[in-house]
Design an enzyme around this catalytic site. Structure first.
Site, PDB file in Angstrom:
ATOM      1  N   GLY A   1       0.701  -1.355   0.161  1.00 54.81           N
ATOM      2  CA  GLY A   1       0.098   0.008   0.243  1.00 54.81           C
ATOM      3  C   GLY A   1       0.797   1.322   0.114  1.00 54.81           C
ATOM      4  O   GLY A   1       1.939   1.298   0.075  1.00 54.81           O
TER       5      GLY A   1
ATOM      6  N   GLY B   1       2.684   3.379   1.461  1.00 54.06           N
ATOM      7  CA  GLY B   1       3.068   4.023   2.907  1.00 54.06           C
ATOM      8  C   GLY B   1       3.712   5.333   2.860  1.00 54.06           C
ATOM      9  O   GLY B   1       4.010   5.897   4.167  1.00 54.06           O
ATOM     10  N   ARG B   2       3.986   5.966   1.689  1.00 55.56           N
ATOM     11  CA  ARG B   2       4.436   7.350   1.809  1.00 55.56           C
ATOM     12  C   ARG B   2       3.994   8.059   0.900  1.00 55.56           C
ATOM     13  O   ARG B   2       4.578   8.917   0.314  1.00 55.56           O
ATOM     14  CB  ARG B   2       6.092   7.110   1.925  1.00 55.56           C
TER      15      ARG B   2
ATOM     16  N   ASP C   1       9.180   5.717   7.400  1.00 62.71           N
ATOM     17  CA  ASP C   1       8.946   7.176   8.071  1.00 62.71           C
ATOM     18  C   ASP C   1       7.992   7.951   7.357  1.00 62.71           C
ATOM     19  O   ASP C   1       7.612   9.091   7.459  1.00 62.71           O
ATOM     20  CB  ASP C   1      10.333   7.965   8.390  1.00 62.71           C
TER      21      ASP C   1
ATOM     22  N   ARG D   1      -2.028  -1.362 -10.021  1.00 64.17           N
ATOM     23  CA  ARG D   1      -0.712  -2.019 -10.047  1.00 64.17           C
ATOM     24  C   ARG D   1      -1.263  -3.536 -10.317  1.00 64.17           C
ATOM     25  O   ARG D   1      -2.340  -4.113  -9.647  1.00 64.17           O
ATOM     26  CB  ARG D   1       0.097  -1.926  -9.000  1.00 64.17           C
TER      27      ARG D   1
ATOM     28  N   ASP E   1       4.416  -4.904  -7.307  1.00 62.37           N
ATOM     29  CA  ASP E   1       3.713  -3.521  -7.005  1.00 62.37           C
ATOM     30  C   ASP E   1       4.106  -2.498  -7.850  1.00 62.37           C
ATOM     31  O   ASP E   1       3.666  -1.425  -7.635  1.00 62.37           O
ATOM     32  CB  ASP E   1       3.814  -3.331  -5.527  1.00 62.37           C
TER      33      ASP E   1
HETATM   34  P1  AMP Z   1       8.886   1.101  -3.452  1.00 57.68           P
HETATM   35  O1  AMP Z   1      10.083   0.185  -2.935  1.00 57.68           O
HETATM   36  O2  AMP Z   1       9.190   2.574  -3.113  1.00 57.68           O
HETATM   37  O3  AMP Z   1       8.139   0.616  -4.450  1.00 57.68           O
HETATM   38  O4  AMP Z   1       8.263   0.803  -2.084  1.00 57.68           O
HETATM   39  C1  AMP Z   1       7.450  -0.468  -1.549  1.00 57.68           C
HETATM   40  C2  AMP Z   1       6.609  -0.357  -0.477  1.00 57.68           C
HETATM   41  O5  AMP Z   1       7.242   0.161   0.770  1.00 57.68           O
HETATM   42  C3  AMP Z   1       5.488   0.619  -0.768  1.00 57.68           C
HETATM   43  O6  AMP Z   1       4.404  -0.073   0.056  1.00 57.68           O
HETATM   44  C4  AMP Z   1       5.865   1.971  -0.081  1.00 57.68           C
HETATM   45  O7  AMP Z   1       4.686   2.734   0.175  1.00 57.68           O
HETATM   46  C5  AMP Z   1       6.862   1.329   1.107  1.00 57.68           C
HETATM   47  N1  AMP Z   1       7.659   2.227   1.468  1.00 57.68           N
HETATM   48  C6  AMP Z   1       8.874   2.851   0.947  1.00 57.68           C
HETATM   49  N2  AMP Z   1       9.395   3.782   1.504  1.00 57.68           N
HETATM   50  C7  AMP Z   1       8.828   3.973   2.776  1.00 57.68           C
HETATM   51  C8  AMP Z   1       8.804   4.977   3.699  1.00 57.68           C
HETATM   52  N3  AMP Z   1      10.144   5.459   3.609  1.00 57.68           N
HETATM   53  N4  AMP Z   1       8.029   5.026   4.561  1.00 57.68           N
HETATM   54  C9  AMP Z   1       6.880   4.163   4.577  1.00 57.68           C
HETATM   55  N5  AMP Z   1       6.639   3.279   3.451  1.00 57.68           N
HETATM   56  C10 AMP Z   1       7.641   3.078   2.544  1.00 57.68           C
HETATM   57 MG    MG Z   2       6.648   0.853  -5.457  1.00 59.89          MG
END
Ligand code: AMP
Ligand code: MG
Length: 497
Positions: free
Chosen positions: A93, A95-96, A128, A187, A258
């Protein structure tokens, strides 16, 4: 908090919020100490009917970092799951990130406006909720470069700093938010989220929403036909996308399910990079220790991800499980032939071919084989083929350590060109319009980001402008077409968190 002033120009029409209740959490962005807009994509803003000057104000900065929702926005964090490096996470989901809402652009196309780095959400897990300036600007550059290369991509609308220091493995970094635009944020992982829970009603609703949004011509089909047509269309979109990546030497770096968009756009630029010397085993991402997402593995991974997508559609493909599996398997088995055709459709014009012969696939493949192990810069080797057509073979020979290795191939290629109708001048021009001269080379990107982090945006702006016109040679831009210095041989990118 909703603020109608000043008039940014958003004419929101939020179909995701409206049609998919239960697929997201309504959420607000964090209040940041000192939001500042550092770059606005003015042309894109205008395409969306937005006023770039209004967005560049301090009120605009609050909107673009998620602290204040503009009138009509319905900020939300989307639910999704995903296979990350092969392992399934049932809940990822946003997350940021937040989906601010959707607007119709000047051509009538529906576009998501999404903020990345806007603070914690119920999906943050241990994170974070923030993003660092370097990765935000990297995504900005990469997306614009891909757009200029005519490769489907999400795009940056704006980059803002938040005035906050955030902690990363590398130490403290400046917090930032990327406002990005996408055809949608649906996605493969969105489907997986509901499939993993066995929520077939929601899954059907999601399928119908996806079809209405991306393939409206399929809307009136009965469910089994619609499910199969969506699967086939998605296979086609991903095959073409990955063929385009391969043609320019792009390595996504994190092809988790994702990060595979059903729109067929390149999404979630993290530790991505363009290949320097041709080597199919090239991996840049520091987190990809097994080389799962190496350059040469990308078509196979796309197929694997599509198989995961097909699994989510099984309940709709046929009431009989075995029949559903057979239908899905056939569609996924079709990927290899579709991909081969898409790759060849990329390679023929790169080699200057306007006609089709049976031997073309082998000819294209043999060129890559000849470059392998030769330290040959991928981009410049293809670009040099245009010079060969004009009678100058030196540029091509200069790409390889052993020019003899190219001799047989060159003879075969030139014999093939003799059976293709274009004049040398027209052929070279056509090749230079598909073989880019300027790509986001790792050493240039790193240099621009390091300067930006130190407060100097000039190298970023210059690189962005060079990358916005990647095909035509411009006097004075020679350094942008130079291969990486040897010190970049072990270059690694780090996940954009
Ligand atoms: P990504 O690697 O950016 O595609 O992210 C994979 C998952 O990790 C997704 O659910 C993002 O929302 C979560 N995510 C990545 N970085 C952060 C962060 N700094 N804080 C919270 N969730 C994160
Ligand atoms: Mg992503």
């Amino acid at each position: 908090m909703t603020s109608p002033e000043p008039p940014f120009g958003f004419a929101f029409d939020n179909s995701y919020a409206r049609d998919l209740q239960g697929f997201y959490v309504e959420w607000q962005g964090a209040r940041h100490p000192d939001p500042q807009v550092i770059r606005i994509n003015e042309a894109l803003a205008r395409e969306l009917g937005l006023d770039p000057a209004a967005l560049a104000t301090s009120d605009g900065a609050k909107v673009l970092t998620g602290a204040v929702a503009p009138a009509g926005a319905q900020p939300l964090a989307m639910a999704y799951a995903g296979h990350q490096f092969g392992g399934f996470s049932p809940q990822l989901g946003d997350g940021r990130a937040l989906l601010l809402g959707e607007v119709l652009d000047q051509s009538g196309a529906r576009r998501d406006i999404h903020l990345k780095g806007s603070g914690r959400t119920p999906f943050s897990r241990g994170g974070d909720g923030k993003a660092a300036l370097g990765p935000v600007l990297r995504e900005y550059l990469m997306g614009e470069a891909m757009q200029a290369l005519h490769i489907p991509t999400t795009r940056a609308l704006a980059a803002c700093t938040t005035g906050e220091q955030i902690l990363r493995d590398s130490g403290p970094e400046q917090g930032a938010v990327l406002a990005r635009v996408a055809a949608s944020h649906l996605r493969v992982g969105t489907f997986q989220f509901f499939a993993a829970r066995g929520e077939n009603d929601k899954l059907l609703q999601l399928m119908q929403y996806t079809i209405a949004r991306h393939h409206p011509d399929l809307r009136d089909l009965p469910v089994p036909e619609a499910a199969l047509a969506l699967l086939r269309r998605t296979v086609a979109l991903q095959s073409r996308l990955v063929a385009q990546w391969m043609a320019v030497g792009f390595i996504h770096g994190v092809m988790n399910t994702d990060n595979m968009a059903l729109s067929g756009e390149t999404i979630d630029y993290g530790p991505c990079a363009f290949m320097d010397a041709y080597d199919p085993a090239t991996v840049f991402s520091s987190i990809d220790r097994q080389g799962r997402y190496a350059y040469g593995n990308q078509p196979g991974i796309a197929r694997w991800n599509l198989a995961r997508f097909a699994e989510t559609l099984l309940p709709f493909l046929d009431p009989d499980d075995d029949t559903a599996i057979r239908i899905a398997t056939e569609a996924i088995d079709g990927f290899s032939d579709i991909y081969e055709a898409d790759w060849l459709a990329q390679m023929r014009p790169k080699l200057g071919l306007t006609t089709a012969e049976d031997g073309d696939f082998a000819l294209a493949y043999a060129f890559l084989k000849a470059l392998e192990g030769q330290g040959a810069d991928y981009t410049n080797s293809f670009r040099a083929l245009g010079d060969v057509v004009l009678g100058d073979a030196a540029a091509l020979r200069a790409q390889v350590t052993d020019p003899e290795a190219l001799r047989d191939w060159q003879e075969e290629w030139q014999a093939r060109l003799a059976r293709d109708p274009l004049t040398p001048k027209a052929r070279a021009a056509a090749m230079n319009a598909v073989n880019p001269l300027y790509i986001p080379r790792n050493h240039l990107v790193e240099g621009a980001l390091a300067a930006a982090k130190a407060g100097d945006m000039a190298p970023f702006d210059l690189l962005l402008s060079v990358l916005s016109a990647p095909f035509a040679a411009v006097a004075g831009q020679e350094p942008f077409a130079q291969p990486a210095p040897d010190s970049f041989a072990n270059f690694r990118t780090f996940c954009g968190t």
